[in-house]
Design a protein around this motif. Sequence first.
Motif, PDB file in Angstrom:
ATOM      1  N   VAL A 139       1.042  -1.257  -0.509  1.00  0.00           N
ATOM      2  CA  VAL A 139       0.113  -0.267   0.434  1.00  0.00           C
ATOM      3  C   VAL A 139       0.805   1.425   0.431  1.00  0.00           C
ATOM      4  O   VAL A 139       0.281   2.157  -0.428  1.00  0.00           O
ATOM      5  CB  VAL A 139      -1.453  -0.180   1.214  1.00  0.00           C
ATOM      6  N   HIS A 140       1.862   1.210   0.077  1.00  0.00           N
ATOM      7  CA  HIS A 140       3.388   2.229   0.231  1.00  0.00           C
ATOM      8  C   HIS A 140       3.737   2.236  -1.459  1.00  0.00           C
ATOM      9  O   HIS A 140       3.128   1.624  -2.568  1.00  0.00           O
ATOM     10  CB  HIS A 140       4.081   1.823   1.221  1.00  0.00           C
ATOM     11  N   ASP A 141       4.807   2.284  -1.057  1.00  0.00           N
ATOM     12  CA  ASP A 141       6.140   2.564  -2.556  1.00  0.00           C
ATOM     13  C   ASP A 141       7.011   1.485  -2.187  1.00  0.00           C
ATOM     14  O   ASP A 141       7.972   2.255  -1.709  1.00  0.00           O
ATOM     15  CB  ASP A 141       6.498   4.263  -2.991  1.00  0.00           C
ATOM     16  N   PRO A 142       6.589   0.411  -2.135  1.00  0.00           N
ATOM     17  CA  PRO A 142       7.402  -1.195  -1.917  1.00  0.00           C
ATOM     18  C   PRO A 142       8.824  -0.545  -2.586  1.00  0.00           C
ATOM     19  O   PRO A 142       9.735  -0.196  -3.351  1.00  0.00           O
ATOM     20  CB  PRO A 142       6.625  -1.754  -1.811  1.00  0.00           C
ATOM     21  N   VAL A 143       9.997  -0.926  -1.450  1.00  0.00           N
ATOM     22  CA  VAL A 143      11.304  -1.434  -1.553  1.00  0.00           C
ATOM     23  C   VAL A 143      11.940  -3.123  -1.282  1.00  0.00           C
ATOM     24  O   VAL A 143      11.863  -3.245  -0.038  1.00  0.00           O
ATOM     25  CB  VAL A 143      12.562   0.508  -0.715  1.00  0.00           C
ATOM     26  N   TYR A 144      12.333  -2.958  -2.746  1.00  0.00           N
ATOM     27  CA  TYR A 144      12.851  -4.850  -1.876  1.00  0.00           C
ATOM     28  C   TYR A 144      14.403  -4.821  -2.041  1.00  0.00           C
ATOM     29  O   TYR A 144      15.137  -4.226  -2.940  1.00  0.00           O
ATOM     30  CB  TYR A 144      11.964  -6.003  -2.971  1.00  0.00           C
ATOM     31  N   VAL A 145      15.154  -5.754  -0.563  1.00  0.00           N
ATOM     32  CA  VAL A 145      16.066  -5.321  -1.053  1.00  0.00           C
ATOM     33  C   VAL A 145      16.650  -7.184  -1.185  1.00  0.00           C
ATOM     34  O   VAL A 145      15.772  -8.164  -0.100  1.00  0.00           O
ATOM     35  CB  VAL A 145      16.987  -4.893   1.029  1.00  0.00           C
ATOM     36  N   SER A 146      18.017  -6.892  -1.831  1.00  0.00           N
ATOM     37  CA  SER A 146      17.864  -8.748  -2.277  1.00  0.00           C
ATOM     38  C   SER A 146      19.286  -9.231  -1.639  1.00  0.00           C
ATOM     39  O   SER A 146      20.312  -8.118  -1.665  1.00  0.00           O
ATOM     40  CB  SER A 146      18.055  -9.519  -3.638  1.00  0.00           C
ATOM     41  N   ASP A 147      20.097  -9.640  -1.709  1.00  0.00           N
ATOM     42  CA  ASP A 147      21.486 -10.482  -1.583  1.00  0.00           C
ATOM     43  C   ASP A 147      22.195 -10.291  -2.380  1.00  0.00           C
ATOM     44  O   ASP A 147      23.505  -9.748  -2.148  1.00  0.00           O
ATOM     45  CB  ASP A 147      21.796 -11.919  -0.266  1.00  0.00           C
ATOM     46  N   GLU A 148      21.884 -10.656  -3.562  1.00  0.00           N
ATOM     47  CA  GLU A 148      21.715 -10.958  -4.770  1.00  0.00           C
ATOM     48  C   GLU A 148      21.425 -10.313  -5.883  1.00  0.00           C
ATOM     49  O   GLU A 148      20.366 -10.422  -5.990  1.00  0.00           O
ATOM     50  CB  GLU A 148      22.663 -12.052  -5.007  1.00  0.00           C
ATOM     51  N   PRO A 149      22.269  -9.687  -6.790  1.00  0.00           N
ATOM     52  CA  PRO A 149      21.606  -8.856  -7.807  1.00  0.00           C
ATOM     53  C   PRO A 149      20.196  -9.850  -8.578  1.00  0.00           C
ATOM     54  O   PRO A 149      20.848 -11.162  -9.330  1.00  0.00           O
ATOM     55  CB  PRO A 149      22.395  -8.740  -8.926  1.00  0.00           C
TER      56      PRO A 149
END
Length: 58
Positions: free
Chosen positions: A14-24
Amino acid sequence: MGRECTYCGADVEVHDPVYVSDEPGGEPTGSFCNYACLESHVEAEDLTAGAACEWSPE
Ligand SMILES: [Zn+2]
């Protein structure tokens, strides 16, 4: 069903999500409402040292 923010537990969809990953291109290991939550989480967990984060703002 949305992902919960790793930092505050809110539904990131519901926001402007940011996803983080350990590897591309890898599976997201963290999801955040926005960059504010991402930064707060990083600072709270002291993850800045030695961490090379890749994230996709989608
Ligand atoms: Zn959040």
